[in-house]
Design a protein around this motif. Structure first.
Motif, PDB file in Angstrom:
ATOM      1  N   TYR A  80     -27.271   2.552  64.714  1.00  0.00           N
ATOM      2  CA  TYR A  80     -28.069   2.260  65.897  1.00  0.00           C
ATOM      3  C   TYR A  80     -27.141   1.801  66.993  1.00  0.00           C
ATOM      4  N   GLY A  81     -27.209   2.435  68.161  1.00  0.00           N
ATOM      5  CA  GLY A  81     -26.312   2.090  69.240  1.00  0.00           C
ATOM      6  C   GLY A  81     -24.952   2.703  69.019  1.00  0.00           C
ATOM      7  N   GLN A  82     -23.908   2.068  69.553  1.00  0.00           N
ATOM      8  CA  GLN A  82     -22.550   2.587  69.482  1.00  0.00           C
ATOM      9  C   GLN A  82     -21.819   1.894  68.352  1.00  0.00           C
ATOM     10  N   GLY A  83     -21.141   2.604  67.491  1.00  0.00           N
ATOM     11  CA  GLY A  83     -20.427   1.989  66.398  1.00  0.00           C
ATOM     12  C   GLY A  83     -19.375   2.907  65.849  1.00  0.00           C
ATOM     13  N   TYR A  84     -18.750   2.510  64.751  1.00  0.00           N
ATOM     14  CA  TYR A  84     -17.644   3.229  64.121  1.00  0.00           C
ATOM     15  C   TYR A  84     -17.958   3.457  62.662  1.00  0.00           C
TER      16      TYR A  84
ATOM     17  N   GLN B  42     -21.570  14.468  62.251  1.00  0.00           N
ATOM     18  CA  GLN B  42     -22.899  14.077  62.693  1.00  0.00           C
ATOM     19  C   GLN B  42     -23.920  15.151  62.346  1.00  0.00           C
ATOM     20  N   LEU B  43     -24.983  14.708  61.615  1.00  0.00           N
ATOM     21  CA  LEU B  43     -26.064  15.607  61.284  1.00  0.00           C
ATOM     22  C   LEU B  43     -27.208  15.539  62.283  1.00  0.00           C
ATOM     23  N   TYR B  44     -27.404  14.379  62.870  1.00  0.00           N
ATOM     24  CA  TYR B  44     -28.499  14.191  63.812  1.00  0.00           C
ATOM     25  C   TYR B  44     -28.128  13.077  64.771  1.00  0.00           C
ATOM     26  N   GLY B  45     -28.598  13.171  65.979  1.00  0.00           N
ATOM     27  CA  GLY B  45     -28.337  12.112  66.942  1.00  0.00           C
ATOM     28  C   GLY B  45     -29.262  12.202  68.137  1.00  0.00           C
ATOM     29  N   ASP B  46     -29.729  11.013  68.620  1.00  0.00           N
ATOM     30  CA  ASP B  46     -30.488  10.923  69.876  1.00  0.00           C
ATOM     31  C   ASP B  46     -30.139   9.593  70.514  1.00  0.00           C
ATOM     32  N   GLY B  47     -30.899   9.209  71.493  1.00  0.00           N
ATOM     33  CA  GLY B  47     -30.564   7.957  72.177  1.00  0.00           C
ATOM     34  C   GLY B  47     -30.769   6.734  71.323  1.00  0.00           C
ATOM     35  N   ALA B  48     -31.566   6.842  70.263  1.00  0.00           N
ATOM     36  CA  ALA B  48     -31.885   5.661  69.454  1.00  0.00           C
ATOM     37  C   ALA B  48     -30.974   5.509  68.251  1.00  0.00           C
ATOM     38  N   HIS B  49     -30.675   6.578  67.585  1.00  0.00           N
ATOM     39  CA  HIS B  49     -29.865   6.445  66.380  1.00  0.00           C
ATOM     40  C   HIS B  49     -29.147   7.767  66.092  1.00  0.00           C
ATOM     41  N   ARG B  50     -28.122   7.671  65.231  1.00  0.00           N
ATOM     42  CA  ARG B  50     -27.322   8.829  64.816  1.00  0.00           C
ATOM     43  C   ARG B  50     -27.129   8.783  63.300  1.00  0.00           C
ATOM     44  N   ILE B  51     -27.024  10.003  62.699  1.00  0.00           N
ATOM     45  CA  ILE B  51     -26.843  10.100  61.255  1.00  0.00           C
ATOM     46  C   ILE B  51     -25.528  10.821  60.992  1.00  0.00           C
ATOM     47  N   TYR B  52     -24.650  10.196  60.182  1.00  0.00           N
ATOM     48  CA  TYR B  52     -23.333  10.758  59.876  1.00  0.00           C
ATOM     49  C   TYR B  52     -23.171  10.922  58.358  1.00  0.00           C
ATOM     50  N   LEU B  53     -22.258  11.850  57.990  1.00  0.00           N
ATOM     51  CA  LEU B  53     -21.764  11.914  56.614  1.00  0.00           C
ATOM     52  C   LEU B  53     -20.484  11.088  56.575  1.00  0.00           C
ATOM     53  N   ASP B  54     -20.583   9.899  55.994  1.00  0.00           N
ATOM     54  CA  ASP B  54     -19.436   9.000  56.148  1.00  0.00           C
ATOM     55  C   ASP B  54     -19.113   8.187  54.911  1.00  0.00           C
TER      56      ASP B  54
END
Length: 451
Positions: free
Chosen positions: A5-9, A185-197
C-alpha cells in the motif's frame, strides 16, 4: 504474494538459479528438457521469426501488382503487369523453398520451367499467365502473410514469456535494486500493488516458465508443420506434373526392361537353339554324304542328330516358357506357379486364393516375380523349405514368398531384387523385403489388380 500500500520496497535479493555443467550433460537430458535447446528448435524459431518480414514483402508485392494488373486489364497494360506479378512471386517462391530447406530441412523440388514455344515478350507473357504453378505461388504469397502473423505472435509470446519466467530468479534483483519496486508486478493501481517478491512465488514462477519453455518447441513444431504443407503443396511441382515425371521414368524402365529381354532372347537363341540347329544341319549333311559309302556311320550320325533335335526342342520350350508360359495363359497363376515351384531345388508350398484372374499383363508380372524369387532361393538362400502365397486385397494383387534360409537379401543397386523392384514400380507396384541376417526371409510384392 506481497501486497504493498503506497510507496515501498521489496526484497533486495532472491534465490539464484544455477545451471553449471548443463552443456556437458545435455546429451543426458530427456527429450522434453532437451527440446528448448536443440538446434532444430532454434532453426524452426528462426523460420517463424523470418517468416513475418518475408510474408510482408510477398503479400505487399502480390496484392499490389495483382490489383494493379486487374485494374489495368481494360487496357493492354494489365497483361504485362500481371505477368510481372507472377514472375515476381515465382522468385519469392524460390526464396521460400531455400528458406524451408535451410531452416526446416524440407526439400521441395522447383516447378518445371516455363515452356515458351515462340520467342518474344508476348509468348513469354502468355506462357506465364497459363502456368498453373505461377498462380499457386501467387496464392501462397497471399495466404502465407496472415499465417505468418499468427505464427509470429504465438511463437514470440510463448518463447518470450517462457524464458522470462524461467530465468526470473536470475534478474529478480533488478526490480528492487534499480526499479524501486518489490519485484515483478502483477497488478497495480493508485491504492495498492501486487508483486512476486518471495522465494516461494519466485520458484513457482520459474517452474511455470519451465513448463511453458518445454511446451514452446512443440507448439512451434506444430506451426511449422502447416508451413511445410503450404510450401510443399503450393511451391512445388503439381501432382499432375509429378505424376507425369513418374510415368516418364516408369516408361523408361519398361523400355529398358523390354530391350534387355530382347537381348537375352537373342543371346539365348544364338548361343543355344540356333547353334544346335547349325550343328544339326552340318551333321545331317555329312550323314547324307556317307549314306551310300558307309550306311552304319550315316545311321550313327542320324542318331546323334536326333538327340540334338530333342535338346534343341527342350531349349526352345524353356525359352518360350521364359517369354510367356502357355500354362499361365491356359490355366492361370495357380497352375503356373505350381509348375515353377516344382522346378525349385527346395520344397515349395503354393497357396493361390484369387476370386478371378487379373489382367494378363499383371498376371505375367506376378508369375515372373515369383519365378525370380524362387530362383534366388535355389541359388542363394540355402533354405530347406519355402512358401508362396497369392491373394487379393481390394484392388491390389498381393504376393508373398517366405523361406527359412540364411537371409541377408537387400534391394541394393545392381542386385536382382533392385531390378525386380524397378519392374514392379513401373506398373505402380511395390516390393518389400524383410530379410534379416540369419533368416527367415519374407518378400512381399504388391501389384494393381486391373482385372
Amino acid at each position: 504474494m506481497a501486497t504493498e500500500y503506497g510507496q515501498g520496497y521489496g526484497y533486495p535479493s532472491g534465490p539464484g538459479f544455477h545451471e553449471a555443467g548443463a552443456e556437458e550433460r545435455r546429451h543426458r537430458l530427456p527429450t522434453p528438457l532437451r527440446a528448448p535447446i536443440e538446434a532444430r528448435s532454434w532453426r524452426e524459431f528462426g523460420y517463424v521469426m523470418s517468416g513475418l518480414p518475408v510474408g510482408i514483402l510477398m503479400f505487399t508485392f502480390a496484392v499490389t501488382m495483382f490489383s494493379l494488373g486487374m485494374g489495368l486489364l481494360i487496357t493492354f497494360l494489365g497483361i504485362p503487369v500481371l505477368a510481372a506479378a507472377l514472375a515476381g512471386v515465382l522468385g519469392f517462391g524460390a526464396l521460400e523453398r531455400a528458406r524451408a530447406r535451410g531452416l526446416l530441412g524440407l526439400e521441395v523440388a522447383a516447378p518445371k520451367p516455363l515452356r515458351v514455344r515462340k520467342h518474344g515478350a508476348l509468348a513469354w507473357m502468355g506462357a506465364i499467365l497459363k502456368n498453373g504453378s505461377a498462380w499457386r505461388h501467387l496464392l501462397y504469397s497471399v495466404v502465407q502473410f496472415p499465417w505468418s502473423v499468427f505464427s509470429f505472435v504465438v511463437t514470440l509470446t510463448f518463447w518470450a514469456y517462457g524464458w522470462a519466467m524461467l530465468t526470473y530468479p536470475l534478474w529478480f534483483w533488478v526490480f528492487p535494486m534499480y526499479g524501486g519496486q518489490g519485484g515483478l508486478q502483477l497488478y497495480g493501481d493508485g491504492a495498492h500493488r501486487i508483486y512476486l517478491d518471495n522465494p516461494f512465488e519466485i520458484t513457482v514462477t520459474a517452474l511455470l516458465g519451465l513448463l511453458i519453455t518445454m511446451a514452446t518447441p512443440w507448439i512451434v513444431r506444430a506451426l511449422t508443420t502447416v508451413d511445410r504443407v503450404m510450401v510443399a503443396g503450393l511451391l512445388g511441382p503439381s501432382r499432375l506434373a509429378s505424376r507425369v515425371v513418374e510415368l516418364e521414368s516408369d516408361r523408361g524402365v519398361v523400355v529398358d526392361t523390354a530391350a534387355a529381354d530382347l537381348r537375352r532372347i537373342e543371346r539365348d537363341l544364338h548361343d543355344g537353339a540356333q547353334a544346335r540347329l547349325v550343328n544339326l544341319a552340318m551333321g545331317l549333311g555329312l550323314a547324307k554324304e556317307k549314306l551310300t559309302e558307309d550306311p552304319q556311320a550315316a545311321a550313327r550320325m542320324v542318331d546323334e542328330a536326333h538327340g540334338e533335335v530333342k535338346t534343341a526342342l527342350q531349349e526352345l520350350r524353356d525359352l518360350a516358357r521364359g517369354i510367356h508360359p502357355a500354362v499361365l495363359t491356359d490355366r492361370g497363376l495357380d497352375a503356373a506357379l505350381s509348375s515353377v515351384a516344382s522346378r525349385c531345388t527346395v520344397p515349395v508350398q503354393v497357396d493361390v486364393d484369387l476370386p478371378a484372374r487379373p489382367a494378363p499383363a499383371i498376371e505375367g508380372i506376378a508369375y515372373f516375380t515369383v519365378s525370380e524369387l524362387l530362383q534366388n532361393i535355389s541359388k542363394h538362400a540355402r533354405a530347406t523349405r519355402a512358401t508362396v502365397d497369392v491373394w487379393r486385397v481390394e484392388n491390389r494383387l498381393m504376393l508373398q514368398v517366405v523361406d527359412d534360409g540364411v537371409g541377408g537379401a537387400e534391394v541394393s543397386g545392381g542386385s536382382g531384387l533392385a531390378g525386380l523392384a524397378e519392374r514392379l514400380d513401373a506398373v505402380d507396384g511395390v516390393l518389400v523385403v524383410d530379410s534379416p541376417v540369419g533368416g527367415p526371409s519374407r518378400i512381399t510384392a504388391e501389384l494393381p489388380w486391373r482385372g
